[in-house]
Enzyme design. Structure first.
Site, PDB file in Angstrom:
ATOM      1  N   ALA A 154       0.798  -1.234   0.000  1.00 12.38           N
ATOM      2  CA  ALA A 154       0.000   0.000   0.000  1.00 12.38           C
ATOM      3  C   ALA A 154       0.828   1.281   0.000  1.00 12.38           C
ATOM      4  O   ALA A 154       0.338   2.318  -0.452  1.00 12.38           O
ATOM      5  CB  ALA A 154      -0.944  -0.011   1.207  1.00 12.38           C
ATOM      6  N   SER A 155       2.065   1.221   0.491  1.00  9.02           N
ATOM      7  CA  SER A 155       2.849   2.458   0.571  1.00  9.02           C
ATOM      8  C   SER A 155       3.598   2.755  -0.725  1.00  9.02           C
ATOM      9  O   SER A 155       4.230   3.797  -0.847  1.00  9.02           O
ATOM     10  CB  SER A 155       3.854   2.371   1.722  1.00  9.02           C
ATOM     11  OG  SER A 155       4.773   1.326   1.463  1.00  9.02           O
ATOM     12  N   THR A 190       5.782  -7.747 -10.343  1.00  2.56           N
ATOM     13  CA  THR A 190       6.615  -8.325 -11.407  1.00  2.56           C
ATOM     14  C   THR A 190       7.960  -8.777 -10.841  1.00  2.56           C
ATOM     15  O   THR A 190       8.290  -8.505  -9.688  1.00  2.56           O
ATOM     16  CB  THR A 190       6.836  -7.313 -12.546  1.00  2.56           C
ATOM     17  OG1 THR A 190       7.535  -6.176 -12.029  1.00  2.56           O
ATOM     18  CG2 THR A 190       5.512  -6.883 -13.152  1.00  2.56           C
ATOM     19  N   ASN A 227       0.697  -6.481 -16.687  1.00  7.19           N
ATOM     20  CA  ASN A 227       0.284  -5.129 -17.063  1.00  7.19           C
ATOM     21  C   ASN A 227      -1.236  -5.056 -17.038  1.00  7.19           C
ATOM     22  O   ASN A 227      -1.897  -5.897 -17.640  1.00  7.19           O
ATOM     23  CB  ASN A 227       0.819  -4.820 -18.474  1.00  7.19           C
ATOM     24  CG  ASN A 227       0.698  -3.357 -18.815  1.00  7.19           C
ATOM     25  OD1 ASN A 227      -0.405  -2.820 -18.841  1.00  7.19           O
ATOM     26  ND2 ASN A 227       1.826  -2.705 -19.051  1.00  7.19           N
ATOM     27  N   HIS A 287      11.584   2.449 -18.356  1.00  9.93           N
ATOM     28  CA  HIS A 287      10.875   2.709 -17.086  1.00  9.93           C
ATOM     29  C   HIS A 287      11.680   3.676 -16.226  1.00  9.93           C
ATOM     30  O   HIS A 287      12.862   3.909 -16.474  1.00  9.93           O
ATOM     31  CB  HIS A 287      10.666   1.406 -16.306  1.00  9.93           C
ATOM     32  CG  HIS A 287       9.549   0.551 -16.828  1.00  9.93           C
ATOM     33  ND1 HIS A 287       9.736  -0.387 -17.816  1.00  9.93           N
ATOM     34  CD2 HIS A 287       8.226   0.506 -16.506  1.00  9.93           C
ATOM     35  CE1 HIS A 287       8.581  -0.984 -18.083  1.00  9.93           C
ATOM     36  NE2 HIS A 287       7.649  -0.457 -17.309  1.00  9.93           N
ATOM     37  N   LYS A 293      12.594   1.273 -10.863  1.00  7.69           N
ATOM     38  CA  LYS A 293      12.121  -0.078 -11.200  1.00  7.69           C
ATOM     39  C   LYS A 293      13.258  -1.077 -11.054  1.00  7.69           C
ATOM     40  O   LYS A 293      14.351  -0.864 -11.575  1.00  7.69           O
ATOM     41  CB  LYS A 293      11.552  -0.118 -12.621  1.00  7.69           C
ATOM     42  CG  LYS A 293      10.979  -1.488 -12.955  1.00  7.69           C
ATOM     43  CD  LYS A 293      10.118  -1.456 -14.197  1.00  7.69           C
ATOM     44  CE  LYS A 293       9.569  -2.832 -14.535  1.00  7.69           C
ATOM     45  NZ  LYS A 293       8.687  -3.389 -13.509  1.00  7.69           N
ATOM     46  N   GLY A 295       8.162  -7.056 -16.635  1.00  2.00           N
ATOM     47  CA  GLY A 295       7.186  -8.137 -16.788  1.00  2.00           C
ATOM     48  C   GLY A 295       6.376  -7.967 -18.065  1.00  2.00           C
ATOM     49  O   GLY A 295       6.041  -8.954 -18.737  1.00  2.00           O
ATOM     50  N   THR A 296       6.086  -6.728 -18.424  1.00  2.00           N
ATOM     51  CA  THR A 296       5.317  -6.487 -19.649  1.00  2.00           C
ATOM     52  C   THR A 296       6.124  -6.853 -20.887  1.00  2.00           C
ATOM     53  O   THR A 296       5.589  -7.431 -21.841  1.00  2.00           O
ATOM     54  CB  THR A 296       4.892  -5.005 -19.710  1.00  2.00           C
ATOM     55  OG1 THR A 296       4.129  -4.709 -18.556  1.00  2.00           O
ATOM     56  CG2 THR A 296       4.062  -4.715 -20.952  1.00  2.00           C
TER      57      THR A 296
HETATM   58  P1  NAD Z   1       7.215   0.495  -4.836  1.00  2.00           P
HETATM   59  O1  NAD Z   1       8.647   0.112  -4.635  1.00  2.00           O
HETATM   60  O2  NAD Z   1       6.852   1.939  -4.918  1.00  2.00           O
HETATM   61  O3  NAD Z   1       6.308  -0.176  -3.671  1.00  2.00           O
HETATM   62  C1  NAD Z   1       6.553  -1.491  -3.193  1.00  2.00           C
HETATM   63  C2  NAD Z   1       5.597  -1.822  -2.046  1.00  2.00           C
HETATM   64  O4  NAD Z   1       5.925  -3.150  -1.576  1.00  2.00           O
HETATM   65  C3  NAD Z   1       5.680  -0.905  -0.822  1.00  2.00           C
HETATM   66  O5  NAD Z   1       4.387  -0.724  -0.261  1.00  2.00           O
HETATM   67  C4  NAD Z   1       6.522  -1.699   0.188  1.00  2.00           C
HETATM   68  O6  NAD Z   1       6.195  -1.419   1.548  1.00  2.00           O
HETATM   69  C5  NAD Z   1       6.093  -3.118  -0.151  1.00  2.00           C
HETATM   70  N1  NAD Z   1       7.129  -4.093   0.235  1.00  2.00           N
HETATM   71  C6  NAD Z   1       8.406  -4.142  -0.211  1.00  2.00           C
HETATM   72  N2  NAD Z   1       9.066  -5.151   0.383  1.00  2.00           N
HETATM   73  C7  NAD Z   1       8.185  -5.739   1.211  1.00  2.00           C
HETATM   74  C8  NAD Z   1       8.245  -6.837   2.094  1.00  2.00           C
HETATM   75  N3  NAD Z   1       9.369  -7.564   2.239  1.00  2.00           N
HETATM   76  N4  NAD Z   1       7.120  -7.186   2.770  1.00  2.00           N
HETATM   77  C9  NAD Z   1       5.989  -6.484   2.615  1.00  2.00           C
HETATM   78  N5  NAD Z   1       5.860  -5.430   1.792  1.00  2.00           N
HETATM   79  C10 NAD Z   1       6.947  -5.063   1.104  1.00  2.00           C
HETATM   80  O7  NAD Z   1       6.759  -0.264  -6.166  1.00  2.00           O
HETATM   81  P2  NAD Z   1       5.591   0.130  -7.217  1.00  2.00           P
HETATM   82  O8  NAD Z   1       6.112   1.054  -8.243  1.00  2.00           O
HETATM   83  O9  NAD Z   1       4.343   0.488  -6.451  1.00  2.00           O
HETATM   84  O10 NAD Z   1       5.390  -1.282  -7.939  1.00  2.00           O
HETATM   85  C11 NAD Z   1       5.014  -2.428  -7.194  1.00  2.00           C
HETATM   86  C12 NAD Z   1       5.076  -3.649  -8.093  1.00  2.00           C
HETATM   87  O11 NAD Z   1       4.094  -3.534  -9.124  1.00  2.00           O
HETATM   88  C13 NAD Z   1       6.423  -3.829  -8.811  1.00  2.00           C
HETATM   89  O12 NAD Z   1       6.680  -5.220  -8.907  1.00  2.00           O
HETATM   90  C14 NAD Z   1       6.159  -3.248 -10.197  1.00  2.00           C
HETATM   91  O13 NAD Z   1       7.005  -3.758 -11.186  1.00  2.00           O
HETATM   92  C15 NAD Z   1       4.733  -3.685 -10.382  1.00  2.00           C
HETATM   93  N6  NAD Z   1       3.911  -2.918 -11.337  1.00  2.00           N
HETATM   94  C16 NAD Z   1       3.026  -3.651 -12.058  1.00  2.00           C
HETATM   95  C17 NAD Z   1       2.161  -3.016 -12.908  1.00  2.00           C
HETATM   96  C18 NAD Z   1       1.142  -3.839 -13.644  1.00  2.00           C
HETATM   97  O14 NAD Z   1       0.296  -3.279 -14.381  1.00  2.00           O
HETATM   98  N7  NAD Z   1       1.145  -5.163 -13.444  1.00  2.00           N
HETATM   99  C19 NAD Z   1       2.205  -1.618 -13.052  1.00  2.00           C
HETATM  100  C20 NAD Z   1       3.121  -0.889 -12.293  1.00  2.00           C
HETATM  101  C21 NAD Z   1       3.970  -1.562 -11.423  1.00  2.00           C
END
Ligand code: NAD
Length: 246
Positions: free
Chosen positions: A13-14, A97, A121, A151, A155, A161-162
């Site tokens: 969530a953060s 991803t 994605n 990106h 990242k 992943g996409t």
């Molecule tokens: P971010 O680094 O901003 O946030 C990561 C989150 O994971 C934070 O809330 C953090 O507290 C939490 N976290 C990290 N390690 C943790 C742990 N050991 N235990 C519990 N929580 C933990 O990343 P983001 O930019 O928000 O992206 C998150 C993921 O989503 C990445 O894998 C990114 O590649 C992916 N993503 C996917 C899509 C999609 O459409 N599928 C789009 C954007 C990003």
């Protein structure tokens, strides 16, 4: 409007995606975020604004009851949330991803017990692009195939992943994988170029995300469409467009 809204827990969530989800969930009828989970559990303005409790991941087992978890975290956080969903019979929508082959297998195993939707994605444009890339690669089997993805500098996984998802479409179309190139620069939300190059000509198919809200809205849509389904592995393209398996 659904009289009993889908109760959602946001995991990760953060992060950039988690905060977008918390901010945008209120736009949708039929769902309600009941808890936000991050690594530290520190307060989040987006959760405070709607009275959603924020928990540390260590307290995941004490989170309020929910029907479905939306996870956008990191691979190191993934095993825990998947195990929790299986143990409690909660559906899972995940966009995390960089998962390992073992984690991908664990997703398949979990799908025997709960509804699971993982997608590289969550944009509608990429779901359509996947089908176009497969068609183009099948029609041009002898051409060089390359995928260039760009990106933001934060990242962690590469290729994205996409890019790998689009690479599967290339391979399905022409029988061999493409080459990948990854750029990390500034605050680029996500750009993917699939390039098919033949003698004297080049075909380019590209998608550019300019705002990560599209992924959050896509994940919320996926959650609503997954609600009420039985255990199994579902694809975003399949649920959104009635095709593909992203
Ligand atoms: P971010 O680094 O901003 O946030 C990561 C989150 O994971 C934070 O809330 C953090 O507290 C939490 N976290 C990290 N390690 C943790 C742990 N050991 N235990 C519990 N929580 C933990 O990343 P983001 O930019 O928000 O992206 C998150 C993921 O989503 C990445 O894998 C990114 O590649 C992916 N993503 C996917 C899509 C999609 O459409 N599928 C789009 C954007 C990003």
């Amino acid at each position: 409007m659904n009289p009993t809204p889908l109760r959602i827990l946001v995991h990760g969530a953060s992060g950039r995606m988690g905060r977008a989800l918390l901010r945008l969930a209120g736009e949708r009828d039929g769902l309600r975020v009941v808890a936000a989970v991050s690594r530290s559990g520190e307060p989040l303005p987006e959760a405070d604004a709607t009275g959603v409790p924020v928990l540390a991941v260590a307290d995941l087992s004490r989170a309020p009851d929910c029907d479905l978890v939306i996870d956008f975290s990191l691979p190191e956080a993934f095993d825990g949330v998947l195990a929790d969903c299986v143990a409690r019979g909660r559906a899972l929508v995940s966009g995390t991803t960089g998962l390992s082959p073992a984690q991908r297998e664990a997703l398949d195993a979990a799908a025997a017990r709960i509804p699971v939707l993982w997608a590289a994605n969550f944009s509608a444009g990429v779901a359509v692009l996947h089908a176009l890339v497969r068609q183009a690669a099948a029609a041009l089997p002898g051409w060089d195939a390359d995928i260039v993805e760009s990106h933001h500098v934060h990242k962690k996984d590469a290729p994205s992943g996409t890019a790998l998802f689009l690479g599967e479409a290339v391979a399905a179309g022409r029988g061999s994988a493409p080459h990948y190139a990854a750029l990390r620069a500034g605050d680029i939300v996500g750009e993917h170029l699939v390039q098919l190059t033949g003698p004297g000509e080049r075909l380019e198919l590209a998608h550019r995300a300019t705002n990560r809200d599209i992924f959050a809205r896509g994940a919320l849509e996926a959650a609503l469409r997954l609600a009420g389904k039985g255990p199994g592995r579902y694809g975003f393209g399949e649920l959104l467009l009635g095709g593909g398996t992203n």
